[in-house]
Design a protein around this motif. Structure first.
Motif, PDB file in Angstrom:
ATOM      1  N   SER A   1       0.838  -1.198   0.000  1.00 58.08           N
ATOM      2  CA  SER A   1       0.000   0.000   0.000  1.00 58.08           C
ATOM      3  C   SER A   1       0.873   1.248   0.000  1.00 58.08           C
ATOM      4  CB  SER A   1      -0.938   0.001   1.211  1.00 58.08           C
ATOM      5  OG  SER A   1      -0.212  -0.064   2.423  1.00 58.08           O
ATOM      6  N   GLY A   2       2.202   1.038  -0.138  1.00 53.50           N
ATOM      7  CA  GLY A   2       3.153   2.141  -0.235  1.00 53.50           C
ATOM      8  C   GLY A   2       3.707   2.244  -1.641  1.00 53.50           C
ATOM      9  N   THR A   3       5.050   2.127  -1.761  1.00 54.88           N
ATOM     10  CA  THR A   3       5.698   2.242  -3.070  1.00 54.88           C
ATOM     11  C   THR A   3       6.728   1.134  -3.243  1.00 54.88           C
ATOM     12  OG1 THR A   3       5.451   4.648  -3.043  1.00 54.88           O
ATOM     13  CG2 THR A   3       7.052   3.735  -4.592  1.00 54.88           C
ATOM     14  N   PHE A   4       6.658   0.445  -4.373  1.00 55.67           N
ATOM     15  CA  PHE A   4       7.680  -0.526  -4.752  1.00 55.67           C
ATOM     16  C   PHE A   4       8.271  -0.085  -6.079  1.00 55.67           C
ATOM     17  CE2 PHE A   4       8.772  -4.300  -7.323  1.00 55.67           C
ATOM     18  CZ  PHE A   4       9.827  -4.778  -6.559  1.00 55.67           C
ATOM     19  N   THR A   5       9.615   0.033  -6.123  1.00 59.81           N
ATOM     20  CA  THR A   5      10.326   0.411  -7.350  1.00 59.81           C
ATOM     21  C   THR A   5      11.106  -0.806  -7.835  1.00 59.81           C
ATOM     22  OG1 THR A   5      10.582   2.654  -6.472  1.00 59.81           O
ATOM     23  CG2 THR A   5      11.897   2.073  -8.400  1.00 59.81           C
ATOM     24  N   HIS A   6      10.784  -1.303  -9.037  1.00 60.90           N
ATOM     25  CA  HIS A   6      11.351  -2.595  -9.454  1.00 60.90           C
ATOM     26  C   HIS A   6      12.777  -2.519  -9.961  1.00 60.90           C
ATOM     27  CE1 HIS A   6      10.874  -1.645 -13.709  1.00 60.90           C
ATOM     28  NE2 HIS A   6       9.558  -1.494 -13.591  1.00 60.90           N
TER      29      HIS A   6
ATOM     30  N   THR B   1      13.881  -8.853 -10.462  1.00 57.95           N
ATOM     31  CA  THR B   1      12.997 -10.019 -10.549  1.00 57.95           C
ATOM     32  C   THR B   1      12.448 -10.377  -9.173  1.00 57.95           C
ATOM     33  OG1 THR B   1      14.221 -10.928 -12.426  1.00 57.95           O
ATOM     34  CG2 THR B   1      12.856 -12.456 -11.176  1.00 57.95           C
ATOM     35  N   ILE B   2      11.138 -10.562  -9.108  1.00 54.29           N
ATOM     36  CA  ILE B   2      10.497 -11.088  -7.909  1.00 54.29           C
ATOM     37  C   ILE B   2      10.055 -12.511  -8.218  1.00 54.29           C
ATOM     38  CG2 ILE B   2       8.665 -10.811  -6.217  1.00 54.29           C
ATOM     39  CD1 ILE B   2      10.654  -8.529  -6.200  1.00 54.29           C
ATOM     40  N   ALA B   3      10.531 -13.464  -7.414  1.00 51.81           N
ATOM     41  CA  ALA B   3      10.202 -14.875  -7.614  1.00 51.81           C
ATOM     42  C   ALA B   3       9.320 -15.341  -6.466  1.00 51.81           C
ATOM     43  CB  ALA B   3      11.461 -15.720  -7.692  1.00 51.81           C
TER      44      ALA B   3
ATOM     45  N   PHE C   1       5.665  -4.457 -11.283  1.00 47.82           N
ATOM     46  CA  PHE C   1       6.776  -5.399 -11.282  1.00 47.82           C
ATOM     47  C   PHE C   1       7.464  -5.333 -12.643  1.00 47.82           C
ATOM     48  CE2 PHE C   1       3.852  -7.513  -8.230  1.00 47.82           C
ATOM     49  CZ  PHE C   1       4.700  -7.586  -7.131  1.00 47.82           C
ATOM     50  N   TYR C   2       8.724  -5.779 -12.689  1.00 48.08           N
ATOM     51  CA  TYR C   2       9.440  -5.912 -13.960  1.00 48.08           C
ATOM     52  C   TYR C   2       9.313  -7.354 -14.436  1.00 48.08           C
ATOM     53  CZ  TYR C   2      13.140  -5.556 -17.485  1.00 48.08           C
ATOM     54  OH  TYR C   2      13.854  -5.568 -18.665  1.00 48.08           O
ATOM     55  N   ASP C   3      10.119  -8.268 -13.882  1.00 50.18           N
ATOM     56  CA  ASP C   3       9.947  -9.696 -14.151  1.00 50.18           C
ATOM     57  C   ASP C   3       9.302 -10.345 -12.936  1.00 50.18           C
ATOM     58  OD1 ASP C   3      11.002  -9.819 -16.711  1.00 50.18           O
ATOM     59  OD2 ASP C   3      13.045 -10.193 -16.008  1.00 50.18           O
ATOM     60  N   LEU C   4       8.295 -11.162 -13.171  1.00 57.08           N
ATOM     61  CA  LEU C   4       7.638 -11.901 -12.096  1.00 57.08           C
ATOM     62  C   LEU C   4       7.652 -13.373 -12.457  1.00 57.08           C
ATOM     63  CD1 LEU C   4       4.449 -10.849 -10.188  1.00 57.08           C
ATOM     64  CD2 LEU C   4       4.745 -13.225 -10.942  1.00 57.08           C
ATOM     65  N   ILE C   5       8.106 -14.201 -11.492  1.00 59.33           N
ATOM     66  CA  ILE C   5       8.228 -15.644 -11.724  1.00 59.33           C
ATOM     67  C   ILE C   5       7.398 -16.393 -10.680  1.00 59.33           C
ATOM     68  CG2 ILE C   5       9.789 -17.616 -11.824  1.00 59.33           C
ATOM     69  CD1 ILE C   5      12.024 -15.732 -12.592  1.00 59.33           C
TER      70      ILE C   5
ATOM     71  N   PRO D   1      -3.949 -12.468  -8.139  1.00 55.36           N
ATOM     72  CA  PRO D   1      -3.822 -11.013  -8.127  1.00 55.36           C
ATOM     73  C   PRO D   1      -4.931 -10.412  -7.266  1.00 55.36           C
ATOM     74  CG  PRO D   1      -4.774 -11.743 -10.195  1.00 55.36           C
ATOM     75  CD  PRO D   1      -4.403 -12.979  -9.444  1.00 55.36           C
ATOM     76  N   ALA D   2      -4.573  -9.453  -6.380  1.00 55.43           N
ATOM     77  CA  ALA D   2      -5.531  -8.954  -5.404  1.00 55.43           C
ATOM     78  C   ALA D   2      -5.722  -7.445  -5.500  1.00 55.43           C
ATOM     79  CB  ALA D   2      -5.073  -9.316  -3.984  1.00 55.43           C
ATOM     80  N   SER D   3      -6.942  -7.018  -5.366  1.00 56.23           N
ATOM     81  CA  SER D   3      -7.339  -5.619  -5.170  1.00 56.23           C
ATOM     82  C   SER D   3      -7.039  -4.713  -6.356  1.00 56.23           C
ATOM     83  CB  SER D   3      -6.690  -5.044  -3.902  1.00 56.23           C
ATOM     84  OG  SER D   3      -7.112  -5.771  -2.778  1.00 56.23           O
ATOM     85  N   ASN D   4      -5.785  -4.539  -6.695  1.00 56.50           N
ATOM     86  CA  ASN D   4      -5.393  -3.655  -7.787  1.00 56.50           C
ATOM     87  C   ASN D   4      -4.934  -4.479  -8.986  1.00 56.50           C
ATOM     88  OD1 ASN D   4      -5.312  -0.812  -6.432  1.00 56.50           O
ATOM     89  ND2 ASN D   4      -4.293  -2.176  -4.994  1.00 56.50           N
ATOM     90  N   ILE D   5      -4.987  -3.883 -10.162  1.00 57.61           N
ATOM     91  CA  ILE D   5      -4.504  -4.572 -11.353  1.00 57.61           C
ATOM     92  C   ILE D   5      -3.031  -4.932 -11.174  1.00 57.61           C
ATOM     93  CG2 ILE D   5      -3.980  -2.383 -12.513  1.00 57.61           C
ATOM     94  CD1 ILE D   5      -4.712  -3.823 -15.155  1.00 57.61           C
ATOM     95  N   LEU D   6      -2.680  -6.162 -11.474  1.00 60.88           N
ATOM     96  CA  LEU D   6      -1.301  -6.639 -11.370  1.00 60.88           C
ATOM     97  C   LEU D   6      -0.583  -6.262 -12.655  1.00 60.88           C
ATOM     98  CD1 LEU D   6       0.999  -8.239 -10.088  1.00 60.88           C
ATOM     99  CD2 LEU D   6      -0.096 -10.348 -10.910  1.00 60.88           C
ATOM    100  N   GLN D   7       0.337  -5.288 -12.565  1.00 60.42           N
ATOM    101  CA  GLN D   7       1.031  -4.771 -13.743  1.00 60.42           C
ATOM    102  C   GLN D   7       2.473  -5.268 -13.779  1.00 60.42           C
ATOM    103  OE1 GLN D   7       0.071  -0.542 -14.826  1.00 60.42           O
ATOM    104  NE2 GLN D   7      -0.766  -0.502 -12.753  1.00 60.42           N
ATOM    105  N   ILE D   8       2.844  -5.885 -14.895  1.00 60.80           N
ATOM    106  CA  ILE D   8       4.191  -6.429 -15.092  1.00 60.80           C
ATOM    107  C   ILE D   8       4.745  -5.782 -16.354  1.00 60.80           C
ATOM    108  CG2 ILE D   8       5.549  -8.522 -15.471  1.00 60.80           C
ATOM    109  CD1 ILE D   8       3.141 -10.038 -14.135  1.00 60.80           C
ATOM    110  N   THR D   9       5.808  -4.991 -16.206  1.00 57.43           N
ATOM    111  CA  THR D   9       6.307  -4.213 -17.343  1.00 57.43           C
ATOM    112  C   THR D   9       7.235  -5.008 -18.250  1.00 57.43           C
ATOM    113  OG1 THR D   9       8.198  -3.339 -16.092  1.00 57.43           O
ATOM    114  CG2 THR D   9       6.141  -2.091 -15.993  1.00 57.43           C
ATOM    115  N   HIS D  10       7.624  -6.208 -17.840  1.00 58.39           N
ATOM    116  CA  HIS D  10       8.468  -7.061 -18.691  1.00 58.39           C
ATOM    117  C   HIS D  10       7.821  -8.432 -18.767  1.00 58.39           C
ATOM    118  CE1 HIS D  10      12.543  -8.823 -19.919  1.00 58.39           C
ATOM    119  NE2 HIS D  10      12.239  -7.948 -20.854  1.00 58.39           N
ATOM    120  N   ASP D  11       8.469  -9.500 -18.273  1.00 61.15           N
ATOM    121  CA  ASP D  11       7.996 -10.863 -18.503  1.00 61.15           C
ATOM    122  C   ASP D  11       7.267 -11.459 -17.305  1.00 61.15           C
ATOM    123  OD1 ASP D  11       9.213 -10.717 -20.963  1.00 61.15           O
ATOM    124  OD2 ASP D  11      10.962 -11.902 -20.389  1.00 61.15           O
ATOM    125  N   LEU D  12       6.253 -12.254 -17.599  1.00 61.42           N
ATOM    126  CA  LEU D  12       5.606 -13.135 -16.629  1.00 61.42           C
ATOM    127  C   LEU D  12       6.005 -14.557 -16.985  1.00 61.42           C
ATOM    128  CD1 LEU D  12       3.625 -13.944 -14.389  1.00 61.42           C
ATOM    129  CD2 LEU D  12       1.787 -13.845 -16.112  1.00 61.42           C
TER     130      LEU D  12
END
Length: 299
Positions: A140-145, A149-151, A168-172, A182-193
């Motif tokens: 609910s704050g700020t995450f800067t990718h 990669t978040i696994a 997120f950038y890469d999500l694995i 995915p919860a509450s807000n749209i799950l946005q991935i700017t690179h690869d899923l």
């Protein structure tokens, strides 16, 4: 915690000196609460010494609105492990609590939830190291990718991913026993899923998903089973979609949309290495009247 389990709170730098010892706190909570900035945290002597915490919280204890930046030390390569919850920020913080893992990009292994709190918690990821999370993600704050990669590697079902308005950038997804919704807000991935193992589904929640890069497997193949939310792959250049590891793994969507963010034609190629069926129970859309250029879906 061999002979005690009281909580610990530290406000100064937390690091090594000359040589590096071990922190192994298995039953208590460690609160890192500096009142001044900058501060440094983590092993800072060359070597693989790892530190383990049961619960780890970063809190801004300044009595002013000043931001506090905690830079995670480099030099060493040991993993920072959190057996339970990692918390960045606190509802009582007056100023921002910034945890900077971007400068030195240390490996983290969080076996519980990651919680980024309110308007003050800021987590800056690193690249190229992985940030592994076995619990849910609640931002609910700020995450800067920072192109990191978040696994997600939980061995349990029912985990949720809520990244607020951050991306997120890469999500694995990488554990065959796990599932993530995915919860509450749209799950946005700017690179690869990359769905390496486990299941991305709507079993725990049903927010939409937006991916700008490839949507596929990696070495092994997990499942997508989105029965109530919308999945969009909106690309700027040629990308791939679908299971790309030999096998019969099937992906299911309620609604799927392919779109183009660039000023020229962009192609999404459906992978053909596997034989599993891609099922869309509702609407399949290719292109949009609001896009500048064409989207080509190549099967």
């Amino acid at each position: 915690n061999a002979t005690g389990s009281a909580n610990i709170q530290v406000g100064g730098n937390l690091q090594c000196s000359g040589t590096c010892g071990t922190i192994n706190l298995t039953t208590n909570k460690f609160i890192y609460a500096p009142a001044a900035s900058p501060r440094t945290f983590g092993t800072n002597v060359a070597g693989t010494t790892g530190w383990t915490f049961n619960q780890l919280a970063f809190k801004n204890s300044s009595l002013t609105l000043s931001a506090i930046t905690v830079t995670i030390n480099g030099t060493a390569t040991g993993t920072i492990t959190v057996a339970g919850q990692l918390t960045v920020g606190s509802a009582s913080d007056l100023g921002n609590m910034i945890v900077d893992n971007n400068t030195n990009s240390r490996s983290w292994d969080v076996n519980g939830d990651v919680v980024i709190v309110g308007s003050t918690g800021i987590l800056q990821a690193g690249n190229p190291t992985f940030f592994r999370v076995a619990g849910s993600w609640n931002n609910s704050g700020t995450f800067t990718h920072n192109n990191g990669t978040i696994a997600f590697d939980s061995g349990a079902t029912g985990k949720t991913i809520n990244n607020g308005s951050s991306t997120f950038y890469d999500l694995i997804a990488s554990n065959s026993a796990g599932s993530w919704s995915p919860a509450s807000n749209i799950l946005q991935i700017t690179h690869d899923l990359l769905v390496r193992a486990g299941t991305i589904d709507n079993s725990a929640s049903a927010a939409n998903i937006l991916v700008a890069g490839n949507v596929q497997c990696s070495t092994t193949c997990g499942t997508i089973n989105l029965t109530t939310s919308k999945f969009t792959q909106r690309v700027a250049t040629a990308q791939s979609f679908g299971t790309n590891v030999a096998g019969t793994t099937a992906w299911t969507f309620k609604e799927i949309e392919f779109r183009n963010t660039s000023g020229s034609s962009a192609t999404v190629t459906v992978n053909n290495s596997a034989t599993g069926i891609i099922t869309v129970s509702g609407l399949l859309t290719v292109g949009s009247t609001s896009d500048t250029a064409a989207t080509v879906l190549q099967n």
